[in-house]
Design a protein around this motif. Structure first.
Motif, PDB file in Angstrom:
ATOM      1  N   LEU A  61     -20.790  26.111   5.233  1.00 16.39           N
ATOM      2  CA  LEU A  61     -21.693  25.695   6.291  1.00 16.39           C
ATOM      3  C   LEU A  61     -22.610  26.804   6.789  1.00 16.39           C
ATOM      4  N   ALA A  73     -21.873  22.794  16.859  1.00 14.47           N
ATOM      5  CA  ALA A  73     -21.671  21.615  16.022  1.00 14.47           C
ATOM      6  C   ALA A  73     -20.780  20.627  16.759  1.00 14.47           C
ATOM      7  N   VAL A  75     -18.161  17.686  15.531  1.00 17.89           N
ATOM      8  CA  VAL A  75     -17.456  17.016  14.441  1.00 17.89           C
ATOM      9  C   VAL A  75     -17.156  15.589  14.888  1.00 17.89           C
ATOM     10  N   LEU A  93     -14.841  26.156  11.584  1.00 19.19           N
ATOM     11  CA  LEU A  93     -16.096  26.316  12.318  1.00 19.19           C
ATOM     12  C   LEU A  93     -15.988  27.456  13.321  1.00 19.19           C
ATOM     13  N   VAL A 136     -21.333  16.898  12.231  1.00 15.70           N
ATOM     14  CA  VAL A 136     -20.509  16.944  11.023  1.00 15.70           C
ATOM     15  C   VAL A 136     -19.744  15.633  10.923  1.00 15.70           C
ATOM     16  N   TYR A 160     -27.429  16.935  10.134  1.00 13.48           N
ATOM     17  CA  TYR A 160     -26.039  16.497   9.993  1.00 13.48           C
ATOM     18  C   TYR A 160     -25.522  16.823   8.599  1.00 13.48           C
ATOM     19  N   VAL A 161     -24.195  16.921   8.526  1.00 17.18           N
ATOM     20  CA  VAL A 161     -23.483  17.250   7.289  1.00 17.18           C
ATOM     21  C   VAL A 161     -22.457  16.159   7.034  1.00 17.18           C
ATOM     22  N   ASN A 162     -22.341  15.727   5.795  1.00 21.81           N
ATOM     23  CA  ASN A 162     -21.325  14.747   5.424  1.00 21.81           C
ATOM     24  C   ASN A 162     -20.167  15.429   4.701  1.00 21.81           C
ATOM     25  N   ILE A 163     -18.972  15.279   5.224  1.00 18.71           N
ATOM     26  CA  ILE A 163     -17.746  15.667   4.519  1.00 18.71           C
ATOM     27  C   ILE A 163     -17.033  14.359   4.207  1.00 18.71           C
TER      28      ILE A 163
END
Length: 410
Positions: A61, A73, A75, A93, A136, A160-163
């Motif tokens: 990240l 961030a 989550v 993080l 996230v 945004y981030v996709n996990i």
């Protein structure tokens, strides 16, 4: 967690995930000033597939945070995934010097709604989320769709981030930039296109999923195989799957290991299909295979009776039978498709009591598509075509043919 056949995840090379410019040409027409404005936008992000991603999340990240000038961030996860992974994500993080908060929402398709998006906007506001805060998404396809929708609408767009922790999310929901929520009259009616800053996919996450959720994602892989991914259908036919495995228990290790090479193949094919038309301006899209009937089936049952993949599987079986009825495909092709779907423990038939309701939803889809259904039809294993429309009689005959041939496959 079990190991998989996938490779270790490299560190992403993120420079600027969202860039844009305007080209402006001024002119005078009939005594009036006019401007021709050309908007150019470039979205750049990595999709990383491999093992041990959560242990390296701070490292993965870091380039994203730097590119977005971010140090905070949020989550967002659900009450199924959160207990498994949220604590570790928060720790990584923190180790990266990121101020992180966590929001937990209810798991399941009902959360993919305007009402849940409203609650999420309220949460973001109460937590003083700014334009440079990174969201996230930690969860499956529903969560990735919802968080992406929140990201594109809150403050007119935040990163945004996709996990992705489910197979459905890994091969479909987390990639491609389609975000949105459902409406009471149809699936995915409210949304847009907004690409993530990063997608992280680790097949070993699937080891904690109930087998039923892995099966749900396999329907999207079958779809991609039928569209035209050489050898993928055969790989699916070789996957180990026992009919007596408990659906509510974690998927067996050797099944997860077998998915190692299948996941990147499915992702690669989807990206290939998206490449010429990432914003879906052309309604004739092979990636819609099984979805016209599938979406109708989900809407007809208020999104609670069928998982998305289960509905798509029924849609795939139905349009393959339609293709047989129109002499576009052989009965042998239909039988092979049905054998695979049933081996993977996916449903194949539209129930008798829902056939008329699903047809009504197809009629609604026809209106949305300018008077044409534009159904994707398999003509052979790994080959499809698109036809404009079908009649109610053809639809009913196809439903009956699926029932007939499914019994013969037993």
């Amino acid at each position: 967690m079990p190991s998989t056949a996938s490779t270790a995840i490299p560190t992403p090379d993120v420079k600027s995930p969202h860039r844009g410019s305007l080209l402006i040409d001024g002119a005078k027409q009939g005594g009036h000033e006019s401007y021709r404005v050309t908007v150019q936008r470039e979205d750049r992000y990595d999709i990383l597939v491999g093992r041990d991603s959560l242990a390296r999340l701070d490292e993965l990240l870091a380039p994203v945070m730097k590119a977005n000038d971010a140090n905070s961030a949020v989550v967002i996860t659900d009450n199924h995934v959160g207990p498994l992974y949220a604590e570790l994500v928060m720790k990584r993080l923190s180790a990266a010097g990121v101020r992180a908060q966590c929001v937990v929402i209810p798991a399941g398709e009902p959360s993919k709604s305007v009402a849940q998006a409203q609650r999420l906007w309220d949460e973001l506001r109460s937590r003083s989320v700014r334009r440079r805060t990174v969201l996230v998404a930690l969860g499956g396809g529903v969560l990735c769709d919802l968080v992406g929708f929140a990201a594109t609408t809150y403050l007119r767009g935040i990163p945004y981030v996709n996990i992705a922790t489910s197979l459905m999310g890994q091969v479909d929901g987390a990639i491609g930039g389609k975000v949105g929520v459902d409406h009471s009259t149809g699936k995915n009616l409210i949304g847009g296109f907004y690409h993530p800053a990063l997608v992280v996919i680790d097949p070993s996450y699937l080891a904690t999923l109930p087998l039923a959720e892995v099966i749900n994602g396999l329907a999207e892989v079958v779809k991609v195989a039928l569209i035209g991914t050489p050898g993928l259908f055969e790989q699916l036919e070789r996957l180990p799957m026992q009919q007596d495995w408990a659906l509510d228990q974690p998927a067996p290790r050797h099944l997860i290991e077998g998915l190692g090479p299948i996941i990147p193949a499915a992702i690669g094919k989807k990206l290939e299909m998206l490449a010429p038309d990432p914003f879906e301006q052309d309604l004739r899209r092979l990636l819609n295979l099984g979805h016209s009937v599938g979406h109708g089936l989900e809407a007809a049952t208020n999104y609670v009776r069928y998982r998305h993949g289960e509905a798509v599987a029924i849609g795939i079986a139905t349009v393959t039978a339609l293709s047989v009825g129109m002499r576009l495909a052989s009965v042998d092709t239909l039988r092979r498709v049905l054998r695979l779907l049933r081996k993977l423990r996916l449903p194949v038939s539209v129930p008798d009591d829902l056939r008329a309701v699903v047809w009504n939803h197809l009629e609604t889809a026809r209106l949305v598509r300018n008077g044409r259904l534009l159904l994707v039809m398999p003509t052979a294993i790994d080959q499809c075509t698109i036809i404009d429309d079908i009649t109610r009689s053809q639809y009913d005959t196809a439903c009956q043919l699926v029932d007939q041939e499914a019994k013969a496959c037993d």
